[in-house]
Design a protein around this motif. Sequence first.
Motif: not given
Length: 242
Positions: A80, A121, A135
Amino acid sequence: MTREERLLAAVIDAVDTLVDDFDLIDFLHMLCDRCLELLDVSAVGVMIEDPGGRLQLIAASDEHTRLLELFALQHDEGPCVECHRSGAARLNIDLTSPVETSPFPVFAARARKAGFVVSHALPMRLREAVIGALNLFDTRPQNLSPADARVAQALADVATIAILQHRTLAHANQQRAQMHAALTSRILIEQAKGVLAERWNTGVDDAFDALRRHARSHQLGLTQLCRQLVDGQLDSEAIARP
């Protein structure tokens, strides 16, 4: 309800954010719910950057995911974080692979401990503006299908547009409020100048100078002082004449 109908409902939910009482946290939790409904994944988290450009966890589908995302932020690593920095999607990351997780080994170990074996992500971006990351996590060793990847990015894009549009509206409302306050202040100041000028039989410029000096010496806002004078809460004799 078909998948297409549920996707359309998600888009409508996003459009519905363009109201004055928009709740960002509730909206992003709804985004998590929609992802779980529409995508073949186990958990979802959403990170949005704050005004200083730092990522903040805003919503997660469950407590395990929330703690994992907070861990990623604390250690500044994970798919992320990389996705937000680069603006590029990171899909089908095998969290059990030392090679694929070499950029974020600490995060990968924590994710495996939480029961996840695959991570994805996707950037929340509009053109050059990247405001966060969506995510996705899976407890099963399977890739995200191309169709699911497209749906996930579409949801992230729609959410991004909704958030940026709401920020634009909020900024415009703030500017209107500031202008309204400025006009109200201007009227109060003109009224106070007129009151003093009439009572002192002097010019409005001298009256304005006296108001400013009194406000500064008594650590009052000029608008506050003028309001007190106009409302009769302050005797004009308390103000030193020029």
